[in-house]
Enzyme design. Sequence first.
Site, short mmCIF file in Angstrom:
data_model
loop_
_atom_site.label_atom_id
_atom_site.label_comp_id
_atom_site.label_asym_id
_atom_site.label_seq_id
_atom_site.Cartn_x
_atom_site.Cartn_y
_atom_site.Cartn_z
N SER A 293 0.82 -1.21 0.00
CA SER A 293 0.00 0.00 0.00
C SER A 293 0.86 1.27 0.00
O SER A 293 1.64 1.49 -0.92
CB SER A 293 -0.95 -0.04 1.20
N ASP A 304 11.04 5.15 -9.23
CA ASP A 304 10.70 5.77 -10.51
C ASP A 304 11.45 7.08 -10.72
O ASP A 304 11.73 7.47 -11.87
CB ASP A 304 9.19 6.02 -10.59
N LYS A 318 -0.22 -4.03 -3.71
CA LYS A 318 -1.55 -3.45 -3.45
C LYS A 318 -1.59 -2.07 -4.10
O LYS A 318 -1.05 -1.10 -3.56
CB LYS A 318 -1.83 -3.35 -1.96
#
Length: 553
Positions: A293, A304, A318
Amino acid sequence: MLRIKSICTYCLLFLSVAWQTLSAQETSRFETSKQLEIFNALVKEVEMFYVDSVEVDRMIRRGIDAMLRGFDPYTVYIPEEEMDDFKYLITGEYGGIGSLIVQRGQGVVIAEPYEGMPAQQAGLKAGDVILAIDTIDVTNATTTRVSELLKGMPNSKVTLKIRRPGENKPRKIDLTRKQIVENQVPYYGVQRDSIGYISLAGFTEKSAQEVKSALEDLKQNHHIKGLVLDLRDNGGGILDGAVQIVNFFVPKGKEVVSTRGKIAQRDRIYRTSLEPTDTVMPIAVLINRHSASSTEIVCGALQDMDRAVLIGERSFGKGLVQGSRDLPYGGKIKVTMSKYYIPSGRCIQLMDYSHRREDGSVAPVPDSLTSVFYTSHGRPVRDGGGVRPDFEVTEKVPAMLYYLAGDDILFDYVTEWTLKHKTIPPVDKFVYPDEDFEDFKTCLREKGFSYDWNSGRYLNELREIADFEGYTDNDSTLFSALEAKLKPDLNHDLERYKTHIKNFVSGEIVKRYYFRKGEIIESLKTDNTLEKALDVLGDAALYRKTLSAPEPE
């Protein structure tokens, strides 16, 4: 004339589409009303005519839970009586004495008093059996009931009657409840003289501030040159906390995560809104299969943006976001409203709840169906199936430890051990002696510790199928050799996994004296994932190469 005819045709077409839309909406509303009326009538009929008495509230709750279970595990109904637990997940705060309690037999015992909280300050210890709370006998009560009685308004008084192991007479302990704020950063410190380490347990409203305070202390007072952010076993929490933590390490105005759902007006883009604390310090983030999460938002966004290296295991996967909606009579529904997408554009959701098998089970998205995305430096990353680490370090935990962790024998052994040792050295100097481990092994044998391997259970199932299908008719010894191989051997396994078991018992012992902070410090002594992170941070060339675009073939 032609133009008038065209306009008329367009109007008829528009009215037809509008009528069909309204008709579909009316049909949907009718079906909903119909099914609710059927459900209402069904409840009344069962309550009136079923042969035994019916607890209607429990029956309806089962129906609600079963209905929501058909969506995903995160869409749940929260009745009014469970709202305190729901608020605790968000805030990390509650009014009480500050301790973990567990069921033992028919009673409830203190499993862990939290450091600095009323339970610990009043002298409660792990192993204390709770006999009464004020004037209420709780010798046969459940943990839920005991928890309700222990909680209350801050500054209110409560008296516990307990039975302490090794003592014949019960004790009475007076406590004053307070606002319990569970630390989400249970420990931070310095590794190898110059690398900061921060352990983050969850994401509540105050998690970001705790991380910031730890980071500033490590920078200003310990002059760290790199940072390890440990997000292993962190199941997530509120999304805003994740965005704030990413903000500490990347410039203002960067997109951290976006959410998209059925209602476009609720879609959002979350960007860093403050000036960062540090944008150049090398960072390693530790993750494992239980990191989920909001944790995946932090580690995925930093990956990223090529702002940190990730070390450990692939995360949980998730990629769904929940929101709460008010319901009548003080309840709420926590419902999945959207999916989230991290800066490269990928969603890391593993399980595809929208496409179930015929038996209702859910399958993970296979790697072959995932897509490639790219980090800011052009490194390829994939969606689906969680966040993949840059350096994989598998945490191989013997299954035997899971059985030990849930067995009363270990808890009682540690309690007895602490009765014999009033103090122990500081954590960094503590060593659990081999001779004590031999005593522990004897304790397990004498008390009949048993554990069951999944392979053994599956072998029995396979044997039954083989018997049914006639494959064992001519060879009754077909499974004998394999069964002997898979049968648990306690003496053998205690030696085979001696290092793992000793480390685990050491952590349980240290926690009794130095609480959760001490348990973490003890575990870091033999932490291969942390060692890999420290090696990477200590090798500037390797760190830069890991975060650089791959060289063209």
